[in-house]
Design an enzyme around this catalytic site. Sequence first.
Site, mmCIF file in Angstrom:
data_model
loop_
_atom_site.group_PDB
_atom_site.id
_atom_site.type_symbol
_atom_site.label_atom_id
_atom_site.label_comp_id
_atom_site.label_asym_id
_atom_site.label_seq_id
_atom_site.Cartn_x
_atom_site.Cartn_y
_atom_site.Cartn_z
ATOM 1 N N ASP A 15 -1.400 -5.344 8.904
ATOM 2 C CA ASP A 15 -2.357 -4.350 8.411
ATOM 3 C C ASP A 15 -3.604 -5.121 8.006
ATOM 4 O O ASP A 15 -3.568 -5.972 7.113
ATOM 5 C CB ASP A 15 -1.754 -3.596 7.211
ATOM 6 C CG ASP A 15 -2.658 -2.448 6.765
ATOM 7 O OD1 ASP A 15 -3.829 -2.398 7.194
ATOM 8 O OD2 ASP A 15 -2.185 -1.605 5.985
ATOM 9 N N LYS A 74 -13.909 0.360 5.012
ATOM 10 C CA LYS A 74 -14.529 -0.404 3.915
ATOM 11 C C LYS A 74 -15.676 -1.265 4.429
ATOM 12 O O LYS A 74 -16.744 -1.299 3.829
ATOM 13 C CB LYS A 74 -13.513 -1.330 3.247
ATOM 14 C CG LYS A 74 -12.072 -0.916 3.335
ATOM 15 C CD LYS A 74 -11.680 0.103 2.311
ATOM 16 C CE LYS A 74 -10.245 0.546 2.561
ATOM 17 N NZ LYS A 74 -9.770 1.541 1.661
ATOM 18 N N TRP A 93 0.873 -1.183 0.000
ATOM 19 C CA TRP A 93 0.000 0.000 0.000
ATOM 20 C C TRP A 93 0.905 1.226 0.000
ATOM 21 O O TRP A 93 1.840 1.309 0.806
ATOM 22 C CB TRP A 93 -0.898 -0.025 1.244
ATOM 23 C CG TRP A 93 -1.844 1.133 1.348
ATOM 24 C CD1 TRP A 93 -2.617 1.645 0.364
ATOM 25 C CD2 TRP A 93 -2.100 1.906 2.526
ATOM 26 N NE1 TRP A 93 -3.360 2.698 0.856
ATOM 27 C CE2 TRP A 93 -3.061 2.879 2.179
ATOM 28 C CE3 TRP A 93 -1.626 1.878 3.846
ATOM 29 C CZ2 TRP A 93 -3.557 3.808 3.087
ATOM 30 C CZ3 TRP A 93 -2.116 2.788 4.746
ATOM 31 C CH2 TRP A 93 -3.074 3.741 4.371
HETATM 32 C C1 LMR Z 1 -6.687 2.503 -0.918
HETATM 33 O O1 LMR Z 1 -5.723 1.739 -0.868
HETATM 34 O O2 LMR Z 1 -7.111 2.954 -1.981
HETATM 35 C C2 LMR Z 1 -7.418 2.887 0.327
HETATM 36 O O3 LMR Z 1 -6.851 2.249 1.422
HETATM 37 C C3 LMR Z 1 -7.572 4.344 0.508
HETATM 38 C C4 LMR Z 1 -6.319 5.043 0.896
HETATM 39 O O4 LMR Z 1 -6.349 5.807 1.871
HETATM 40 O O5 LMR Z 1 -5.287 4.861 0.266
#
Ligand code: LMR
Length: 399
Positions: A213, A248, A132
């Site tokens: 996470d 979510k 992420w």
């Molecule tokens: C994402 O990965 O799109 C979500 O978790 C929103 C974000 O804050 O990045």
Amino acid sequence: MSVFASLQPVPADPILGVTEAFNADQSPDKINLGVGVYVDEQGRIPLLDSVTAAQADLDQAPHPYGYLPQTGIPAYDQASAKLVFGANSPALLGGRIVSIQTLGGTGALRIGAGLFRLATPQATVLISDPSWENHRLIFERTGYTVGTYRYYDAQTGGVDFDGLLADLNQAAAGTIVILHGCCHNPTGCDLTPAQWDQVIAVLQERDLVPFIDFAYQGLGHGLDQDRYVVEALVDAGLEFAVANSYSKTFSLYGERVGAIHWVTADASEATRVASQAKTVVRSLYSNPPTHGAELVAAVLNTPELGALWEQEVAGMRDRIKAMRAAFRTGLESAGVSRDLNYITTQVGMFTYSGLTPTQMARLRQDFHIYGLDSGRLCMAALNQSNIERVVAGVAAVMG
Ligand code: LMR
């Protein structure tokens, strides 16, 4: 000379910047598959029935909004711990878990990072490659050096499991390893229970510190199945952290509701961790906001609402799976000849499409379809009204 003279502009956030670009697009046909947000068949962010019912109950008993404790609403923290670890978790029953309400999953990661920084300032942090986008920023801004471990195999569209194990086997003792509990973001490639067991054996052997996470519990295989790694880490006797989020699964994005949990060695250590954690919270925002956490606590602590919510999560999960299948079939029917199996084997909100940044740019420019430059496409934003256009656009750029 201005105090800000040294600050240079930086590129827009790789995820939130896509939403900005999407918002600026005037086309009536635009479709946002960038940010991880679940959108229903009508193209709306859903307001869950369980949440609406909880709100109605709260409206019956209005109250003033004083400060919450630094650690948040106790009933929320306890319900979150039960959901994340399982109500019968030996660590929970043994009083070894500290749980704190946070500002969403990002806040949970940041508070978790801040506490680890107090406990092990010399450690380094490893995130998956890819991960992420915000992981690196969160841990670097907390003062950590962040490296990566191999995770994704572009050849197979799955996990590079040998690479993952090899890299963890090279990590120095005390390294904090960020792992995605389920629905890996961005790849959608998860480990099997047997693979988790192997990873946990390495974590244990090399004295590494797992930080899970866990933003998508319930959107993979089910609320219980998705916590396999959490339960297995408890069973293995490791100390670790979990960051969970309700953005979510409760569709409460803007309410910023999440929690950080630390599994400690014993109840007395838990007391020390909780006390230090309060200082981390105090230095960042003092105490969390009330409304979203009240809603989540009301749902999770009311059996009928909890059962309704579980059905609603299952509904989201099933719809995402159906959209994955429709996306794959659509691309195959459109004549895309490459192996598209990965679309239906990856789990959670995202498909890691393999599209290049250039192809993603073309998707935006020519078709007004917005995904991430990494090729990540949000399957949870597909519906019967937009899937044909998405299939046409992706098939065109895949060539
Ligand atoms: C994402 O990965 O799109 C979500 O978790 C929103 C974000 O804050 O990045």
